[in-house]
Scaffold this motif. Sequence first.
Motif, PDB file in Angstrom:
ATOM      1  N   ASP A 164     -28.469 -10.380 -35.191  1.00 31.18           N
ATOM      2  CA  ASP A 164     -28.059 -11.760 -35.415  1.00 31.18           C
ATOM      3  C   ASP A 164     -26.550 -11.821 -35.584  1.00 31.18           C
ATOM      4  OD1 ASP A 164     -30.670 -12.554 -35.350  1.00 31.18           O
ATOM      5  OD2 ASP A 164     -30.854 -12.976 -37.496  1.00 31.18           O
ATOM      6  N   VAL A 165     -25.968 -12.925 -35.133  1.00 32.99           N
ATOM      7  CA  VAL A 165     -24.534 -13.165 -35.314  1.00 32.99           C
ATOM      8  C   VAL A 165     -24.373 -14.193 -36.433  1.00 32.99           C
ATOM      9  CG1 VAL A 165     -22.379 -13.838 -34.206  1.00 32.99           C
ATOM     10  CG2 VAL A 165     -24.176 -12.712 -32.865  1.00 32.99           C
ATOM     11  N   LEU A 166     -23.743 -13.768 -37.526  1.00 36.19           N
ATOM     12  CA  LEU A 166     -23.527 -14.628 -38.688  1.00 36.19           C
ATOM     13  C   LEU A 166     -22.074 -15.082 -38.736  1.00 36.19           C
ATOM     14  CD1 LEU A 166     -25.402 -12.438 -41.352  1.00 36.19           C
ATOM     15  CD2 LEU A 166     -26.352 -14.309 -39.984  1.00 36.19           C
ATOM     16  N   ASP A 167     -21.794 -16.027 -39.636  1.00 33.34           N
ATOM     17  CA  ASP A 167     -20.416 -16.481 -39.810  1.00 33.34           C
ATOM     18  C   ASP A 167     -19.504 -15.360 -40.265  1.00 33.34           C
ATOM     19  OD1 ASP A 167     -20.999 -19.040 -39.047  1.00 33.34           O
ATOM     20  OD2 ASP A 167     -21.099 -19.855 -41.089  1.00 33.34           O
ATOM     21  N   ASP A 168     -20.042 -14.442 -41.078  1.00 32.47           N
ATOM     22  CA  ASP A 168     -19.198 -13.398 -41.655  1.00 32.47           C
ATOM     23  C   ASP A 168     -19.584 -11.993 -41.205  1.00 32.47           C
ATOM     24  OD1 ASP A 168     -21.581 -13.111 -43.019  1.00 32.47           O
ATOM     25  OD2 ASP A 168     -20.657 -12.892 -44.997  1.00 32.47           O
ATOM     26  N   GLY A 169     -20.369 -11.879 -40.144  1.00 29.94           N
ATOM     27  CA  GLY A 169     -20.716 -10.536 -39.697  1.00 29.94           C
ATOM     28  C   GLY A 169     -21.841 -10.521 -38.686  1.00 29.94           C
ATOM     29  N   VAL A 170     -22.321  -9.318 -38.429  1.00 30.56           N
ATOM     30  CA  VAL A 170     -23.490  -9.122 -37.581  1.00 30.56           C
ATOM     31  C   VAL A 170     -24.589  -8.495 -38.440  1.00 30.56           C
ATOM     32  CG1 VAL A 170     -22.235  -8.951 -35.418  1.00 30.56           C
ATOM     33  CG2 VAL A 170     -22.586  -6.883 -36.774  1.00 30.56           C
ATOM     34  N   SER A 171     -25.808  -8.904 -38.198  1.00 27.13           N
ATOM     35  CA  SER A 171     -26.950  -8.431 -38.977  1.00 27.13           C
ATOM     36  C   SER A 171     -27.919  -7.697 -38.066  1.00 27.13           C
ATOM     37  CB  SER A 171     -27.660  -9.621 -39.648  1.00 27.13           C
ATOM     38  OG  SER A 171     -28.824  -9.192 -40.341  1.00 27.13           O
ATOM     39  N   MET A 172     -28.135  -6.415 -38.339  1.00 28.53           N
ATOM     40  CA  MET A 172     -29.044  -5.602 -37.540  1.00 28.53           C
ATOM     41  C   MET A 172     -30.471  -5.871 -38.031  1.00 28.53           C
ATOM     42  SD  MET A 172     -26.761  -2.106 -37.272  1.00 28.53           S
ATOM     43  CE  MET A 172     -27.785  -1.372 -35.963  1.00 28.53           C
ATOM     44  N   VAL A 173     -31.148  -6.772 -37.351  1.00 28.56           N
ATOM     45  CA  VAL A 173     -32.477  -7.214 -37.783  1.00 28.56           C
ATOM     46  C   VAL A 173     -33.502  -6.094 -37.634  1.00 28.56           C
ATOM     47  CG1 VAL A 173     -34.331  -8.872 -37.347  1.00 28.56           C
ATOM     48  CG2 VAL A 173     -31.939  -9.602 -37.205  1.00 28.56           C
ATOM     49  N   TYR A 174     -33.514  -5.450 -36.467  1.00 29.98           N
ATOM     50  CA  TYR A 174     -34.422  -4.312 -36.250  1.00 29.98           C
ATOM     51  C   TYR A 174     -33.863  -3.467 -35.109  1.00 29.98           C
ATOM     52  CZ  TYR A 174     -38.625  -1.499 -35.969  1.00 29.98           C
ATOM     53  OH  TYR A 174     -39.487  -0.435 -36.004  1.00 29.98           O
ATOM     54  N   SER A 175     -33.929  -2.156 -35.262  1.00 24.82           N
ATOM     55  CA  SER A 175     -33.441  -1.260 -34.220  1.00 24.82           C
ATOM     56  C   SER A 175     -34.405  -0.100 -34.033  1.00 24.82           C
ATOM     57  CB  SER A 175     -32.038  -0.742 -34.560  1.00 24.82           C
ATOM     58  OG  SER A 175     -32.026  -0.073 -35.805  1.00 24.82           O
ATOM     59  N   PHE A 176     -34.398   0.443 -32.826  1.00 26.83           N
ATOM     60  CA  PHE A 176     -35.244   1.588 -32.501  1.00 26.83           C
ATOM     61  C   PHE A 176     -34.592   2.364 -31.363  1.00 26.83           C
ATOM     62  CE2 PHE A 176     -36.697  -2.220 -30.348  1.00 26.83           C
ATOM     63  CZ  PHE A 176     -36.868  -1.839 -29.026  1.00 26.83           C
ATOM     64  N   TYR A 177     -35.065   3.603 -31.151  1.00 28.75           N
ATOM     65  CA  TYR A 177     -34.383   4.476 -30.202  1.00 28.75           C
ATOM     66  C   TYR A 177     -35.328   5.552 -29.690  1.00 28.75           C
ATOM     67  CZ  TYR A 177     -33.976   6.988 -34.634  1.00 28.75           C
ATOM     68  OH  TYR A 177     -34.261   7.581 -35.837  1.00 28.75           O
ATOM     69  N   GLU A 178     -34.847   6.317 -28.724  1.00 27.11           N
ATOM     70  CA  GLU A 178     -35.630   7.376 -28.103  1.00 27.11           C
ATOM     71  C   GLU A 178     -35.877   8.500 -29.123  1.00 27.11           C
ATOM     72  OE1 GLU A 178     -37.930   9.462 -26.265  1.00 27.11           O
ATOM     73  OE2 GLU A 178     -37.202   7.791 -25.016  1.00 27.11           O
ATOM     74  N   PRO A 179     -37.130   8.713 -29.548  1.00 27.92           N
ATOM     75  CA  PRO A 179     -37.396   9.693 -30.610  1.00 27.92           C
ATOM     76  C   PRO A 179     -37.169  11.144 -30.195  1.00 27.92           C
ATOM     77  CG  PRO A 179     -39.450   8.829 -29.731  1.00 27.92           C
ATOM     78  CD  PRO A 179     -38.353   8.011 -29.124  1.00 27.92           C
ATOM     79  N   SER A 180     -37.212  11.434 -28.896  1.00 24.41           N
ATOM     80  CA  SER A 180     -37.000  12.809 -28.444  1.00 24.41           C
ATOM     81  C   SER A 180     -35.543  13.233 -28.553  1.00 24.41           C
ATOM     82  CB  SER A 180     -37.473  12.961 -26.992  1.00 24.41           C
ATOM     83  OG  SER A 180     -36.685  12.173 -26.121  1.00 24.41           O
ATOM     84  N   LEU A 181     -34.635  12.288 -28.847  1.00 22.57           N
ATOM     85  CA  LEU A 181     -33.212  12.597 -28.975  1.00 22.57           C
ATOM     86  C   LEU A 181     -32.775  12.565 -30.436  1.00 22.57           C
ATOM     87  CD1 LEU A 181     -31.807  10.518 -25.973  1.00 22.57           C
ATOM     88  CD2 LEU A 181     -32.324  12.970 -26.047  1.00 22.57           C
ATOM     89  N   GLN A 182     -33.604  13.114 -31.293  1.00 19.08           N
ATOM     90  CA  GLN A 182     -33.323  13.078 -32.725  1.00 19.08           C
ATOM     91  C   GLN A 182     -31.975  13.714 -33.052  1.00 19.08           C
ATOM     92  OE1 GLN A 182     -36.485  14.652 -35.122  1.00 19.08           O
ATOM     93  NE2 GLN A 182     -35.386  14.389 -37.051  1.00 19.08           N
ATOM     94  N   GLN A 183     -31.604  14.752 -32.297  1.00 24.98           N
ATOM     95  CA  GLN A 183     -30.348  15.455 -32.566  1.00 24.98           C
ATOM     96  C   GLN A 183     -29.124  14.588 -32.289  1.00 24.98           C
ATOM     97  OE1 GLN A 183     -32.348  15.961 -30.027  1.00 24.98           O
ATOM     98  NE2 GLN A 183     -31.142  16.007 -28.139  1.00 24.98           N
ATOM     99  N   ASN A 184     -29.313  13.478 -31.591  1.00 26.26           N
ATOM    100  CA  ASN A 184     -28.189  12.594 -31.271  1.00 26.26           C
ATOM    101  C   ASN A 184     -27.864  11.593 -32.372  1.00 26.26           C
ATOM    102  OD1 ASN A 184     -28.481  13.936 -28.831  1.00 26.26           O
ATOM    103  ND2 ASN A 184     -28.030  12.121 -27.608  1.00 26.26           N
ATOM    104  N   SER A 185     -28.707  11.532 -33.408  1.00 23.14           N
ATOM    105  CA  SER A 185     -28.474  10.597 -34.527  1.00 23.14           C
ATOM    106  C   SER A 185     -28.233   9.176 -34.020  1.00 23.14           C
ATOM    107  CB  SER A 185     -27.278  11.062 -35.376  1.00 23.14           C
ATOM    108  OG  SER A 185     -27.469  12.360 -35.858  1.00 23.14           O
ATOM    109  N   LEU A 186     -29.175   8.691 -33.207  1.00 23.16           N
ATOM    110  CA  LEU A 186     -28.991   7.399 -32.551  1.00 23.16           C
ATOM    111  C   LEU A 186     -28.972   6.232 -33.539  1.00 23.16           C
ATOM    112  CD1 LEU A 186     -31.217   8.056 -29.420  1.00 23.16           C
ATOM    113  CD2 LEU A 186     -28.752   7.606 -29.406  1.00 23.16           C
ATOM    114  N   GLY A 187     -29.720   6.344 -34.627  1.00 23.87           N
ATOM    115  CA  GLY A 187     -29.685   5.289 -35.634  1.00 23.87           C
ATOM    116  C   GLY A 187     -28.295   5.138 -36.227  1.00 23.87           C
ATOM    117  N   THR A 188     -27.690   6.271 -36.574  1.00 24.90           N
ATOM    118  CA  THR A 188     -26.321   6.255 -37.080  1.00 24.90           C
ATOM    119  C   THR A 188     -25.353   5.733 -36.021  1.00 24.90           C
ATOM    120  OG1 THR A 188     -26.698   8.060 -38.643  1.00 24.90           O
ATOM    121  CG2 THR A 188     -24.432   7.721 -37.908  1.00 24.90           C
TER     122      THR A 188
END
Length: 272
Positions: A164-188
Motif C-alpha cells: 500500500d502507498v500511504l501519505d507517510d510511507g509504503v506498507s508491505m501488506v503481504y509478501s512471499f518468495y521462492e522457498p528454494s532460494l532460502q540462501q538469498n534472504s529474499l524476505g530481507t
Amino acid sequence: MRHSLPIAPQFYVTAPQPCPYLENRMERKLFTALQGDGVEQLNNSLSQQGFRRSQNVLYRPSCADCSACLSARISVKDFKPRRSQRRTLKRNANLTRRATSPWATEDQFELFRRYLDSRHADGGMADMDVFEYAAMIEETPVRSRVIEYVEETTQKLTAVSLTDVLDDGVSMVYSFYEPSLQQNSLGTFMILDHIQIALDAGLPYVYLGYWVPGSDKMGYKAKFSGLEIYQQGRWEPLKDPEAISKAAQPFTRDPISEQVANIQLPPIPEKK
C-alpha cells in the motif's frame, strides 16, 4: 439540499483464537471495515496508530492478557544497512523490480502456493485457493501496488509484495518468495528494496506489520536499524530488542472501550 449524516467507522472485536506467534496464548483483534467515503484518509490515519490492512478491513491486536504484538516501521532516514544486508543486495542483483496494479496472476499464485507449502503449511492461510488469493490481492479500496521481482535472464517470478502507498510511507501488506532460494534472504531483500522505494519517493517510513518478541517468525524485523515500534499510543525507536518483555502482561492493555475512545479518526468528508 438535505444532506445525510456521515457515519463514523464502527469497531468490533474478534472471538479469541490460538495465537499464531506465541504458544499457549490466545489472540483477539480490534477491527473496522474500510469502506465508504474517506477510505484513503482512514487507512493513513489508522496505519499511523498501529493498524494493518487485510483486503477491506483494518485491524490491530487487542488481546486481553498480552501485548507482545507491536506494530513496526522503519524510519528511512535512520536506516543504515548492515554488512550482511549489503551482501543480500549484491546476492540478488540479478532481480528486476516491476510494479503493477493489484491484479492476481497464475504465476503469482503458483509461487504463493510453493511458499505456503514450504514455509507455512500449518498456518491460517494454508488452505487458500486461487479465488481467495485473488481476493487478497485485488480487493483493495486504497492505493495499492503489486511489486514483483523477476530474474533478469529467465524472467522467472521470484518474489512478490502487495504494497500500500500511504501519505507517510509504503506498507508491505503481504509478501512471499521462492522457498528454494532460502540462501538469498529474499524476505530481507524485499524490505531493503522497499526502503529504496520509499527513499526515491520521498516517503519517511516503511511499515512492516507486527514485530513479536519471542517469535522466531518475526525476529528478523529487529535486525533493521531505524526500526520503530508503536507502544502505548506512540512510535518509539527500538533501541534494545532484548529489553522488550516477552511475558504476558494482563494490565498493559486498556479495556476495549478505552482503546476505541483513544483512536484518532480523520475528519469524515461530507456527502454532497
